[in-house]
Write a protein that holds these residues in place. Structure first.
Motif, short mmCIF file in Angstrom:
data_model
loop_
_atom_site.label_atom_id
_atom_site.label_comp_id
_atom_site.label_asym_id
_atom_site.label_seq_id
_atom_site.Cartn_x
_atom_site.Cartn_y
_atom_site.Cartn_z
N SER A 73 37.42 10.96 -2.67
CA SER A 73 36.95 10.22 -1.49
C SER A 73 37.40 10.87 -0.20
N ASP A 74 38.63 11.42 -0.20
CA ASP A 74 39.13 12.09 1.00
C ASP A 74 38.37 13.37 1.26
N VAL A 75 38.09 14.13 0.22
CA VAL A 75 37.33 15.37 0.37
C VAL A 75 35.92 15.08 0.88
N ARG A 76 35.32 14.02 0.36
CA ARG A 76 33.96 13.67 0.81
C ARG A 76 33.93 13.33 2.29
N ASN A 112 36.45 1.37 -2.27
CA ASN A 112 36.54 2.59 -1.47
C ASN A 112 37.07 2.28 -0.08
N LEU A 113 37.74 3.28 0.50
CA LEU A 113 38.16 3.20 1.90
C LEU A 113 37.01 3.74 2.75
N ASP A 114 36.47 2.88 3.60
CA ASP A 114 35.39 3.28 4.49
C ASP A 114 35.99 3.52 5.87
N ARG A 115 36.21 4.79 6.20
CA ARG A 115 36.83 5.14 7.49
C ARG A 115 35.89 4.91 8.66
N ASP A 116 34.58 4.93 8.42
CA ASP A 116 33.62 4.69 9.49
C ASP A 116 33.71 3.26 10.01
N VAL A 165 47.67 1.34 1.61
CA VAL A 165 46.64 0.61 0.86
C VAL A 165 45.41 1.47 0.61
N GLY A 166 45.05 2.34 1.58
CA GLY A 166 43.84 3.14 1.43
C GLY A 166 44.03 4.41 0.63
N ASP A 167 45.19 4.61 0.04
CA ASP A 167 45.42 5.80 -0.77
C ASP A 167 44.44 5.83 -1.94
#
Length: 951
Positions: A398-401, A518-522, A500-502
């Motif tokens: 998810s971080d790479v994406r 999933n962590l949605d950074r947007d 928490v978002g790890d």
């Protein structure tokens, strides 16, 4: 008695009734109306015309006659409408009533006075006749046609109605059905229509229904991932097994992503139910999908498929299917599928992957700035490795994406993200998106591009990042409305993302709950989704518990936009203040400038509390030791002073620091000790009040020609006004306004009166000069000779000046009221150089210093020096002297004006800017006596071009 035109709207049946028998009824009605209005001296004309709403009867005549005729015609129309008979039939019967080419309806009328109007769409038939027998005859015949043409409908599925009807019309029973009834397809309502007599109709209906049940067709929508799953294995593929098991024909239509099931209705329905169970789960059978990267997919498959086989053996009844889109589909019994899913997620969450992004040389130059890249992916725990032709991103999936999306935006200027969907969710969204208004509305509000990607089972969003964020929020809200209970959002702050978002923490929650987390950074949220609302609820509870626990060791301070100056204050010079806080409290303190937030995380509650207190104290002190003052825009120049002199003096006097804000130039920030800041604020407010008081005044419009008179030479007039009346006089040349400010009201009033006086006097002088010019110029009007008293006055003025010993540079200055502008121009004519005639004599500056040498500046030998343009201009100006030779002979001997040229002997020191003058004063006028009588005055030569050359 005025001719007017009026109109009445009529039905088609009424129009036809009035036009029967070659229009005899309307002619009779027109004659009747004309006879009744004949005494008014008017005749009535009636005719029909058609508009968008139907037929209109137009009435023409005198106004009074038209009003009477209109009442008569309305009564006649009501009479016709009372004889109408209406019959409502099925629209599919209408063609039989009309007949081929209108044959049937013509027979019904049979040349009688009967009118029939048929509305094809709604099936309304209207009959009109003045004869009751004819009306009943037509009505009976129409009812007979209706009895012989009854209608029956057989309902079909909308998705397969056309295919099934196509099968029917190509079948062997088509001819037999056509001998009994007429048959057609109502595409709008997905029904088969049969029409005929009741006995035949019943037989044909049974035949059609039997065919439909024996050749039933149904469609099942599938995703791009489902197609290879159904076809994998050839003769042993799932779709082949279902076909053999249920006896229904199953075909995959790849172009439309559907499976077409065909056969007996019972078998087709059973096969479709089993197929949906295989694709989406149900009745104890579960389907789960997991998205992974290519590297993680290799871990799940293992060497030569060993890990995949191990998982299928461990979880009995489970089937793993690996898609080309890097998605894993797990099918089987519910408990076994859930256990297998947890094992796969735990296996994938521990794997770091590497994604390679190919770039061009230009894109490489952009990414070569490491600081720029670091700021772009700030907060995402990934490693970036830049090579000549690619960017390698390493980290959790998810971080790479997310990092990949951000880097693509940096190098390509477009930000793209997605909202992944499960298979059942894709099917529901796909049906909803048949109406494009949903996505169009989101795109209009956000200005981003939104589309459904069936190949990746996701909704793709692209555009500018801010627009994409807005669109993504709208998309998630739309999905939550469309799929109640399938989506849940939990807001999360920046400090929480690390805990928490790890990726590993979220993977564990997803594995245990069964929902996708999933962590949605947007959006700044933890996004939870599943087609099972119970799984979403369990995942929400788990994540919320982790957030509550993490908040004990972290907090966030949000700064309002109006106090954004606190952010650089907290950072300090070169980061000294924030670094000192980190050392003092032992906490990790991060400041995010874009959203103006300060996040603090620590290892224990005590250190976090200590950091919170220190930050709050710093912010409170900063607020007390800093104020913002807004100055009027016009006062800023006066407050700052030349080179910042005044503002520096203000700061030194009040022992504060004062800074002008860049984003708002009218805003000033004052910082320092609290007591000094308060004093400085009061002082500055007093200065602003005083400035505003000084700006109280009166403003008037001023003519552009009057500006020089008010200013005076080098500003002498305006300076005298300001000194005398103790006020400020300002002239805005752009807006042509004059303002008087400051002082008291009485002095401002007197200053304004004085200014009006100056403007008036200047205007009068200009008018006087214009009149004098017209008098002295023989070419203006009919004044060929000036008045004698005017010449006398001018001569007297010239003699007075001579006696006073004042030599005038301009022989006409005695009556020319214009100001002397000699200082504004060059001393010598442009492009002309004066050369002594006798160049052989040695030049002795000391001997000849006080002597004057006359030079012939019009001699060709003398004018050899200088530019060609200058010589041509000079010759043009002095060419063609005045025709009055008598006056020329009386001129000063220094002027020799002949028909062949003009020779002027002029002292070099006498060349000044008045040599070429635009005053249109002819030297042949009588006023030239002034120039002859004035000793030492310079001569004037009038050129053909209208210029006067003065030497």
């Amino acid at each position: 008695h005025k001719d007017v035109t009026d109109q009445l709207k009529v039905d088609a049946i009424v129009r036809n009734s009035l036009l029967t028998d070659s229009g005899a009824p309307i002619k009779k009605l027109q004659k009747e109306c004309s006879e009744l209005t004949r005494d008014m001296g008017s005749s009535i004309q009636l005719n029909f015309k058609k508009d968008e709403e139907g037929s209109v009867l137009v009435i023409k005549g005198k106004r009074a006659a038209v009003d009477i005729a209109k009442d008569i015609i309305s009564e006649r129309i009501q009479t016709i409408q009372s004889t109408l008979v209406t019959i409502n039939v099925d629209p599919f019967i209408v063609p039989k009533i009309i007949g081929k080419g209108g044959e049937t309806i013509k027979k019904l009328q049979s040349g009688k006075s009967v009118n029939i109007d048929v509305h094809r769409l709604c099936g309304r038939i209207t009959i009109q006749s003045h004869e009751d027998d004819e009306l009943k005859r037509v009505q009976a015949q129409i009812m007979k046609i209706i009895d012989e043409n009854q209608i029956e409908r057989i309902q079909l599925l909308p998705s397969t109605a056309k295919n099934l009807f196509r099968e029917l019309i190509h079948s062997d029973i088509r001819d037999e059905i056509n001998t009994l009834v007429w048959m057609g397809l109502d595409d709008e309502n997905s029904t088969i229509i049969i029409r005929g007599a009741r006995d035949n109709l019943n037989k044909a209906k049974v035949m059609v229904e039997d065919f439909v049940n024996a050749n039933y067709i149904q469609e099942i929508e599938i995703s791009a991932e489902d197609e290879p799953t159904l076809l994998a294995g050839g003769s042993d593929s799932p779709i082949q097994k279902f076909q053999d098991e249920y006896g229904a024909e199953l075909n995959v239509i790849r172009s439309r992503f559907v499976v077409l099931a065909k056969g007996p209705k019972e078998k087709v329905e059973a096969a479709v139910l089993r197929l949906k169970q295989f694709l989406y789960g149900g009745d104890g059978y579960t389907v789960s999908r997991i998205s992974v990267t290519e590297q993680a997919l290799g871990v799940v498959i293992g060497k030569s498929g060993s890990k995949r086989a191990e998982l299928e053996k461990k979880h009995s009844g489970v089937n793993l299917f690996i898609h080309r889109s890097n998605r894993i589909t797990i099918r089987g019994p519910h408990e076994a599928v859930e256990a297998c899913r947890i094992d796969i997620l735990r296996l994938v969450s521990s794997v770091r992957i590497q994604q390679v992004l190919t770039i061009t040389p230009d894109e490489h130059d952009i990414l070569s700035d490491q600081d720029y890249v670091r700021r772009a992916i700030h907060g995402i725990p990934v490693q970036i490795n830049l090579t000549d032709h690619s960017v390698k991103i390493r980290g959790f999936y998810s971080d790479v994406r997310d990092a990949q999306y951000l880097l693509k935006e940096v190098i390509r200027g477009v930000y793209e993200t997605q909202v992944e969907l499960e298979a059942t969710q894709v099917s529901c969204v796909r049906r909803a998106c048949r109406d494009p208004a949903h996505f169009h509305r989101i795109q209009e509000k956000s200005c981003a591009t939104v589309r459904l990607d069936l190949a990746n089972n996701a909704i793709m969003i692209s555009g500018k990042r801010d627009n994409v964020r807005t669109a993504k929020k709208l998309v998630v809200d739309f999905l939550a409305f469309l799929l109640p209970g399938d989506f849940e959002q939990l807001p999360i702050t920046k400090p929480m993302e690390a805990k928490v978002g790890d990726a590993a923490v979220l993977a564990e929650c997803s594995a245990v709950s069964g929902a996708t987390v999933n962590l949605d950074r947007d959006l700044g949220v933890i996004l939870i989704q599943s087609s099972d609302p119970e799984k979403v609820k369990n995942a929400k509870n788990m994540i919320q518990a982790k957030i509550d626990e993490a908040e004990k060791l972290a907090f966030v301070i949000m700064v309002e936009a109006s106090e954004s100056w606190l952010i650089p204050h907290l950072i300090g010079k070169n980061g000294n203040r924030i670094n000192a806080l980190r050392v003092e409290t032992g906490c990790n303190i991060d400041i995010f400038k874009p959203d103006r937030s300060v996040s603090v995380t620590g290892s224990d509650e005590a250190s976090v509390m200590r950091a919170r207190e220190r930050l709050n104290n710093i912010i409170d002190n900063a607020r007390r030791q800093c104020v913002f003052m807004e100055l009027p825009a016009d006062s800023i120049a006066a407050f700052v002073g030349r080179g910042g002199f005044h503002i520096r003096a203000f700061a030194n006097e009040n022992k504060v620091d004062i800074e002008r804000m860049r984003k708002d130039p009218t805003m000033f920030k004052i910082t320092g000790k609290e007591a000094h800041v308060i004093t400085a604020k009061q002082t500055l407010q007093e200065w602003i009040d005083q400035w505003l008081l000084s700006k109280v005044g009166e403003t008037i419009a001023i003519d552009k020609a009057a500006v020089p008179a008010v200013l005076g030479k080098q500003g002498s007039v305006i300076a005298a006004l300001q000194t005398e009346y103790d006020c400020k006089v300002e002239i805005n040349r752009e807006n042509l306004t004059l303002s008087v400010r400051g002082g008291n009201e009485e002095k401002r009033k007197k200053a304004m009166e004085k200014i009006h006086q100056i403007i008036t006097e200047d205007k009068e002088r200009s008018q006087t000069h214009k009149r004098l010019t017209n008098v002295t110029d023989p070419n203006v009007g009919n004044n060929t000779n000036p008045p004698k008293n005017f010449v006398k006055t001018a001569n007297e003025n010239g003699q007075n000046k001579k006696c006073q010993g004042q030599r005038s540079n301009d022989s006409l200055s005695t009556f020319d009221s214009r100001k002397d502008r000699t200082a504004e121009f060059a001393r010598r004519p442009v492009g002309l150089t004066i050369v002594e005639k006798d160049a052989s004599k040695p030049k002795n500056k000391k001997r000849n210093r006080n002597k004057t040498h006359l030079q012939d500046i019009s001699d060709e030998q003398t004018l050899q020096v200088g530019s060609s343009a200058g010589r041509n201009l000079f010759n043009l100006l002095v060419s063609e002297s005045s025709p009055d030779s008598g006056l020329n002979e009386k001129r000063d001997p220094s002027v020799n004006n002949s028909s062949q040229g003009v020779s002027l002997l002029v002292n070099e020191d006498q060349w000044d800017s008045s040599t070429v003058s635009s005053a249109a004063i002819d030297s042949s006028d009588q006023d030239d006596e002034i120039s002859k009588n004035a000793r030492g005055a310079k001569p004037y030569i009038k050129s053909a071009s209208g210029f006067t050359v003065r030497v």
